[in-house]
Design a protein around this motif. Sequence first.
Motif, PDB file in Angstrom:
ATOM      1  N   PHE A  58      -7.897  -1.424  10.142  1.00 38.67           N
ATOM      2  CA  PHE A  58      -6.851  -1.612  11.154  1.00 38.67           C
ATOM      3  C   PHE A  58      -7.403  -1.405  12.564  1.00 38.67           C
ATOM      4  O   PHE A  58      -7.158  -2.206  13.470  1.00 38.67           O
ATOM      5  CB  PHE A  58      -5.701  -0.635  10.885  1.00 38.67           C
ATOM      6  N   LYS A  87      -9.921  -4.331  13.302  1.00 36.60           N
ATOM      7  CA  LYS A  87      -9.300  -5.654  13.423  1.00 36.60           C
ATOM      8  C   LYS A  87      -8.445  -5.783  14.674  1.00 36.60           C
ATOM      9  O   LYS A  87      -8.480  -6.796  15.369  1.00 36.60           O
ATOM     10  CB  LYS A  87      -8.455  -5.961  12.180  1.00 36.60           C
ATOM     11  N   TYR A  88      -7.640  -4.732  14.947  1.00 33.20           N
ATOM     12  CA  TYR A  88      -6.699  -4.826  16.069  1.00 33.20           C
ATOM     13  C   TYR A  88      -7.202  -4.104  17.315  1.00 33.20           C
ATOM     14  O   TYR A  88      -6.459  -3.956  18.276  1.00 33.20           O
ATOM     15  CB  TYR A  88      -5.332  -4.293  15.638  1.00 33.20           C
ATOM     16  N   ILE A  91       3.159 -12.363   7.608  1.00 29.75           N
ATOM     17  CA  ILE A  91       1.957 -11.521   7.622  1.00 29.75           C
ATOM     18  C   ILE A  91       1.260 -11.633   6.276  1.00 29.75           C
ATOM     19  O   ILE A  91       1.924 -11.665   5.222  1.00 29.75           O
ATOM     20  CB  ILE A  91       2.321 -10.046   7.941  1.00 29.75           C
ATOM     21  N   ASN A 149      -3.522  -8.002   5.761  1.00 29.50           N
ATOM     22  CA  ASN A 149      -3.149  -7.421   7.053  1.00 29.50           C
ATOM     23  C   ASN A 149      -2.018  -6.402   6.902  1.00 29.50           C
ATOM     24  O   ASN A 149      -2.015  -5.361   7.555  1.00 29.50           O
ATOM     25  CB  ASN A 149      -2.728  -8.524   8.033  1.00 29.50           C
ATOM     26  N   THR A 189      -3.380  -3.089   5.435  1.00 32.37           N
ATOM     27  CA  THR A 189      -4.109  -2.221   6.366  1.00 32.37           C
ATOM     28  C   THR A 189      -3.130  -1.312   7.123  1.00 32.37           C
ATOM     29  O   THR A 189      -3.433  -0.154   7.392  1.00 32.37           O
ATOM     30  CB  THR A 189      -4.925  -3.042   7.387  1.00 32.37           C
ATOM     31  N   LEU A 202       1.398  -5.083  15.787  1.00 31.67           N
ATOM     32  CA  LEU A 202       1.411  -6.444  15.235  1.00 31.67           C
ATOM     33  C   LEU A 202       2.591  -7.261  15.759  1.00 31.67           C
ATOM     34  O   LEU A 202       2.769  -8.426  15.379  1.00 31.67           O
ATOM     35  CB  LEU A 202       1.475  -6.389  13.706  1.00 31.67           C
TER      36      LEU A 202
END
Length: 319
Positions: free
Chosen positions: A151, A154-155, A238, A242, A245, A279
């Motif tokens: 997480f 990725k973000y 989603i 994803n 996570t 998100l």
Amino acid sequence: MLRYKTKQFFFGLIKLSIVIGAFYFIYRKLINNPELDFHTFITFLLKKDVFSLKNMFLLLSLTSFNWLFEILKWQTLVSPIKKISFKNAFEQSLGALTASLFTPNRIGEYGAKAIYYTSNYRKRILLINLLGNIMQMSVTTIFGISGLSFFIIKYQVTVDYYKFTAFLLLSFLVVILIAFVIQKTKFTIKGFSLKKIKRFISGFPKKARVIAMFLSVLRYLVFSFQFYLLLQLFEIDISYFNAMTVITSMYLLASIIPSIFIFDVIIKGSVAIYLFGILGINEITVLSTITTMWVLNFVLPSILGSYSVINFNLPKNRN
């Protein structure tokens, strides 16, 4: 005879009080939820057609599997000291859930399960319940650390590494201090020394531990998928990876934040709002998912467990 009837009357009154207390707690949590108005919650579910036959079948099936694995895990863990039927494990697991629903950190579960057994078994039952909870927490930690790592990467979540390093150092010093205090004092957990707990766990049959750990993993995969399914029903676009996570990160963070069970839903909601907010998922969807998960996996099983509480009788010493 009169004394016996009086004793039975008060025992029945205690059981009834536990059930009424659990139902009142559920009512208060649903009606007086400060983060999610009950009318707004129900309207949202109706709008998303959650109560359709197909959706309810899927959600209730996952709830059934969640508790099936928990009941089988309890039956497996108890089997080395006393063989119990699936029916017994069912009654003990759901009855203990009902009795502990409104206790801090559901600590009442320890005493509730132990009381199903005669005095010569109760200490070991307490340790077995502790072992089962450690296993489930271990699974949450392993999946959670993996999910949180993905997480953050990725973000690109901003992390204050200075504060993070300071936190790790402080935690390390606290652990050393606690270890020193434990070594110098007769520290106990639920009446047992750490040395005795370690000896009990290490000496516990390996086959039972492996099966119970496997069931813990299955249970985690089931309720985390149920969370993902609800997001899909609430029309959140989603992917499973994803979503996982975030879900695994949420369960990890919500588990390590000190709380009492009364605020468990609120804490999970707050953590989930922050994580899913990154998100771009709105609050009403996140809070509705958290609340629905609570209803499915705690409220409904506790209603079934109330029957076990009402019909509970103290075990006879000859058993």
